[in-house]
Design a protein around this motif. Structure first.
Motif, PDB file in Angstrom:
ATOM      1  N   ILE A 192      -4.913   5.013   4.185  1.00 14.12           N
ATOM      2  CA  ILE A 192      -4.131   6.105   3.613  1.00 14.12           C
ATOM      3  C   ILE A 192      -2.671   5.725   3.765  1.00 14.12           C
ATOM      4  CG2 ILE A 192      -3.621   8.572   3.690  1.00 14.12           C
ATOM      5  CD1 ILE A 192      -6.302   8.989   5.088  1.00 14.12           C
ATOM      6  N   ALA A 193      -1.925   5.657   2.638  1.00 15.28           N
ATOM      7  CA  ALA A 193      -0.557   5.151   2.670  1.00 15.28           C
ATOM      8  C   ALA A 193       0.401   6.095   1.968  1.00 15.28           C
ATOM      9  CB  ALA A 193      -0.503   3.765   2.017  1.00 15.28           C
ATOM     10  N   PHE A 194       1.665   6.056   2.414  1.00 14.97           N
ATOM     11  CA  PHE A 194       2.711   6.933   1.878  1.00 14.97           C
ATOM     12  C   PHE A 194       3.983   6.126   1.656  1.00 14.97           C
ATOM     13  CE2 PHE A 194      -0.079   9.177   4.753  1.00 14.97           C
ATOM     14  CZ  PHE A 194      -0.435  10.327   4.067  1.00 14.97           C
ATOM     15  N   SER A 195       4.732   6.515   0.605  1.00 13.53           N
ATOM     16  CA  SER A 195       6.054   5.931   0.365  1.00 13.53           C
ATOM     17  C   SER A 195       6.831   6.872  -0.539  1.00 13.53           C
ATOM     18  CB  SER A 195       5.946   4.562  -0.315  1.00 13.53           C
ATOM     19  OG  SER A 195       5.480   4.689  -1.637  1.00 13.53           O
ATOM     20  N   GLY A 196       8.023   7.296  -0.104  1.00 13.74           N
ATOM     21  CA  GLY A 196       8.817   8.189  -0.937  1.00 13.74           C
ATOM     22  C   GLY A 196       8.015   9.410  -1.343  1.00 13.74           C
ATOM     23  N   ASP A 197       7.869   9.616  -2.654  1.00 11.74           N
ATOM     24  CA  ASP A 197       7.104  10.743  -3.174  1.00 11.74           C
ATOM     25  C   ASP A 197       5.662  10.370  -3.485  1.00 11.74           C
ATOM     26  OD1 ASP A 197       9.376  12.362  -3.084  1.00 11.74           O
ATOM     27  OD2 ASP A 197      10.012  11.737  -5.097  1.00 11.74           O
ATOM     28  N   ASP A 198       5.257   9.131  -3.221  1.00  5.59           N
ATOM     29  CA  ASP A 198       3.914   8.664  -3.554  1.00  5.59           C
ATOM     30  C   ASP A 198       3.015   8.623  -2.320  1.00  5.59           C
ATOM     31  OD1 ASP A 198       4.243   8.219  -6.317  1.00  5.59           O
ATOM     32  OD2 ASP A 198       5.241   6.309  -5.930  1.00  5.59           O
ATOM     33  N   SER A 199       1.729   8.764  -2.566  1.00  2.17           N
ATOM     34  CA  SER A 199       0.710   8.586  -1.533  1.00  2.17           C
ATOM     35  C   SER A 199      -0.554   8.116  -2.212  1.00  2.17           C
ATOM     36  CB  SER A 199       0.463   9.879  -0.754  1.00  2.17           C
ATOM     37  OG  SER A 199      -0.051  10.882  -1.607  1.00  2.17           O
ATOM     38  N   ALA A 200      -1.395   7.421  -1.463  1.00  2.00           N
ATOM     39  CA  ALA A 200      -2.624   6.891  -2.058  1.00  2.00           C
ATOM     40  C   ALA A 200      -3.663   6.638  -0.986  1.00  2.00           C
ATOM     41  CB  ALA A 200      -2.334   5.603  -2.828  1.00  2.00           C
ATOM     42  N   ILE A 201      -4.921   6.684  -1.405  1.00  2.00           N
ATOM     43  CA  ILE A 201      -6.051   6.336  -0.553  1.00  2.00           C
ATOM     44  C   ILE A 201      -6.674   5.076  -1.129  1.00  2.00           C
ATOM     45  CG2 ILE A 201      -8.297   7.055   0.342  1.00  2.00           C
ATOM     46  CD1 ILE A 201      -7.410   9.934   0.046  1.00  2.00           C
ATOM     47  N   TYR A 202      -6.878   4.075  -0.273  1.00  2.00           N
ATOM     48  CA  TYR A 202      -7.444   2.805  -0.704  1.00  2.00           C
ATOM     49  C   TYR A 202      -8.788   2.583  -0.007  1.00  2.00           C
ATOM     50  CZ  TYR A 202      -2.637   1.976  -2.216  1.00  2.00           C
ATOM     51  OH  TYR A 202      -1.401   2.096  -2.804  1.00  2.00           O
ATOM     52  N   ILE A 220      12.353  -0.109  -0.800  1.00  2.00           N
ATOM     53  CA  ILE A 220      11.371   0.953  -0.588  1.00  2.00           C
ATOM     54  C   ILE A 220      10.545   0.599   0.636  1.00  2.00           C
ATOM     55  CG2 ILE A 220       9.710  -0.177  -2.141  1.00  2.00           C
ATOM     56  CD1 ILE A 220      10.102   3.626  -1.599  1.00  2.00           C
ATOM     57  N   ASP A 221      10.178   1.598   1.428  1.00  2.00           N
ATOM     58  CA  ASP A 221       9.297   1.346   2.557  1.00  2.00           C
ATOM     59  C   ASP A 221       8.038   2.196   2.417  1.00  2.00           C
ATOM     60  OD1 ASP A 221      10.424   3.796   3.067  1.00  2.00           O
ATOM     61  OD2 ASP A 221      10.755   3.425   5.201  1.00  2.00           O
ATOM     62  N   ALA A 222       6.998   1.799   3.119  1.00  7.12           N
ATOM     63  CA  ALA A 222       5.707   2.485   3.054  1.00  7.12           C
ATOM     64  C   ALA A 222       5.034   2.386   4.418  1.00  7.12           C
ATOM     65  CB  ALA A 222       4.822   1.869   1.975  1.00  7.12           C
ATOM     66  N   TYR A 223       4.156   3.330   4.695  1.00  6.65           N
ATOM     67  CA  TYR A 223       3.481   3.351   5.987  1.00  6.65           C
ATOM     68  C   TYR A 223       2.137   4.051   5.828  1.00  6.65           C
ATOM     69  CZ  TYR A 223       5.296   8.120   5.837  1.00  6.65           C
ATOM     70  OH  TYR A 223       5.586   9.397   5.449  1.00  6.65           O
ATOM     71  N   GLY A 224       1.290   3.887   6.832  1.00  7.77           N
ATOM     72  CA  GLY A 224      -0.003   4.548   6.753  1.00  7.77           C
ATOM     73  C   GLY A 224      -0.920   4.191   7.909  1.00  7.77           C
ATOM     74  N   VAL A 225      -2.141   4.680   7.818  1.00  6.64           N
ATOM     75  CA  VAL A 225      -3.180   4.429   8.822  1.00  6.64           C
ATOM     76  C   VAL A 225      -4.483   4.081   8.114  1.00  6.64           C
ATOM     77  CG1 VAL A 225      -2.159   5.948  10.567  1.00  6.64           C
ATOM     78  CG2 VAL A 225      -3.786   6.880   8.903  1.00  6.64           C
ATOM     79  N   ARG A 285       0.839  -1.191   0.000  1.00  7.61           N
ATOM     80  CA  ARG A 285       0.000   0.000   0.000  1.00  7.61           C
ATOM     81  C   ARG A 285       0.880   1.249   0.000  1.00  7.61           C
ATOM     82  NH1 ARG A 285      -3.500  -1.940   5.111  1.00  7.61           N
ATOM     83  NH2 ARG A 285      -1.445  -2.857   5.524  1.00  7.61           N
ATOM     84  N   GLY A 286       0.621   2.169  -0.937  1.00  7.36           N
ATOM     85  CA  GLY A 286       1.396   3.393  -1.032  1.00  7.36           C
ATOM     86  C   GLY A 286       2.520   3.346  -2.042  1.00  7.36           C
ATOM     87  N   VAL A 287       2.862   2.153  -2.555  1.00  4.31           N
ATOM     88  CA  VAL A 287       3.934   1.996  -3.541  1.00  4.31           C
ATOM     89  C   VAL A 287       3.316   1.765  -4.910  1.00  4.31           C
ATOM     90  CG1 VAL A 287       5.941   0.645  -4.230  1.00  4.31           C
ATOM     91  CG2 VAL A 287       5.476   1.037  -1.806  1.00  4.31           C
TER      92      VAL A 287
END
Length: 393
Positions: free
Chosen positions: A376-386, A353-358, A300-302
């Motif tokens: 809601i996830a983040f990684s590097g310059d990316d972010s996304a809502i699932y 690469i690592d990713a994190y979120g809530v 998630r987030g990648v």
């Protein structure tokens, strides 16, 4: 099974009811909003489900799917009775047969349509999964020129992949254990092009205007989870090997192997800790393979296909807090690594690469253990809502 759920049940149910005369949306036990009665009473009806997509590799988009749950009258009544006796009653019963059809698209021109079915026979001694999908994917592919460039300087180019995917899996329970052994058949046909004339000419020269991949394989699965949709106890381990050969109708000869698992540990009545990991292996002596063939880090987030390699390892952990029997909030962290050598040291041939979120979940159909929510996830310059339905990770 787990990957099937992830891609085909990741949607947010719309509260549209076509047949409401005998349907209640208030749970008789806790008085909360619940769609369990609707899903049971309309098991052969159409449940509209909007699909909302924010995948970094595809852009924002959406679509719609229709979900059908198939249960006999006796199965529905037994599940309902258990749900009346306990807050988690019915959720651990055999999962009903599921059929899903739908389609959608995203802002970058990606579109898709699919149909899938999951069924169990003889009191869950035999399981079958079938999938048929067709679509057009607009993807950015990254290449480090065989390790000559550092990962953050890899060249990127756009690709348009249009194709058909068909998959079938048949599994058999071993005696009275939790172990399933099975066979899998997969076929896909696709075309790949690029808006860059140089890249497009190169793709056409290397892989041709159209290609087919056809394979057969074996798989094993051991599953002790108390619910396939959103478990809070138990574990699942899956292993699979696939061989793609010209004798099966494939244009390319290659092998893939995957090993994945999830574990859910209840720390107490309020807290659950979960861990998931997977390893993907790809091997081929063929040159000029389609750029989307190799495995990629799936977190998630990648962005999909952003980090590819012959060997891909990913792990993620998640801590969940159950506010009550309906609401759950969570925090998660994951890391993925790719390499061309399974035992490569940390050099230019590896990428991490690592990713994190809530996120949160709401129990939308208590008797089935079906949850919906948002990550809601983040990684590097990316972010996304699932927008998620029916998955733990």
């Amino acid at each position: 099974m787990n990957r099937f759920c992830k891609y085909l049940l990741a949607a947010l149910p719309v509260l549209i009811v076509c047949q409401v005369n005998a349907t209640s949306f208030t749970d008789p036990i806790d008085g909360k909003f619940d769609m369990g009665d609707y899903l049971a009473e309309n098991a052969y009806g159409f449940l509209p489900v909007p699909i909302l997509l924010t995948e970094p590799a595809l852009g924002v988009g959406g679509g719609v799917a229709g979900v059908f749950l198939h249960e006999s009258e006796a199965e529905k009544q037994h599940r309902k009775q258990l749900a009346m006796e306990s807050l988690d009653g019915g959720a651990s019963l055999i999962t009903p047969a599921i059929t899903i059809v739908g389609g959608g698209g995203t802002e970058n021109g990606t579109w898709f349509g699919f149909g899938a079915h999951r069924h169990s026979f003889l009191q869950d001694r035999i399981r079958y999964i079938g999938l048929l999908a067709y679509g057009n994917a607009e993807l950015e592919i990254y290449n480090d020129l065989g390790g000559l460039l550092p990962p953050n300087r890899a060249l990127s180019f756009d690709t348009t992949t249009q194709g058909l995917l068909e998959m079938q899996k048949l599994q058999f329970r071993v005696a009275d254990t939790k172990l399933f052994l099975g066979i899998k058949q997969q076929y896909s046909q696709s075309t790949v092009s690029s808006s860059n004339p140089v890249i497009d000419k190169l793709l056409s020269t290397l892989i041709g205007s159209e290609s087919a991949m056809s394979g057969l394989g074996i798989n094993a699965e051991y599953d002790t989870r108390n619910n396939i949709f959103f478990p809070n106890k138990g574990f699942i381990v899956e292993a699979e090997y696939m061989a793609f050969r010209d004798s099966f109708g494939s244009d390319y000869n290659y092998d893939t192997a995957t090993l994945s698992g999830e574990v859910y540990v209840p720390l107490n009545k309020k807290w659950t800790w979960a861990f998931a990991g997977d390893y993907q292996y790809f091997n081929s002596d063929t040159t000029g393979l389609p750029p989307t063939l190799k495995p990629y880090v799936n977190l998630r987030g990648v962005a999909a296909y952003r980090y590819q390699g012959d060997n891909v390892i990913a792990a993620q952990t998640q801590l969940m807090y159950h506010i009550d029997n309906r609401w759950t909030v969570s925090g998660f962290y994951g890391v993925g690594r790719t390499s061309e050598d399974a035992f490569a040291s940390q050099d230019k041939s590896t990428d991490t690469i690592d990713a994190y979120g809530v996120g949160f979940r709401y129990s939308i159909a208590r008797r089935y253990g079906l949850q919906m929510g948002v990550d809601i996830a983040f990684s590097g310059d990316d972010s996304a809502i699932y927008f998620q339905t029916g998955i733990g990770f």
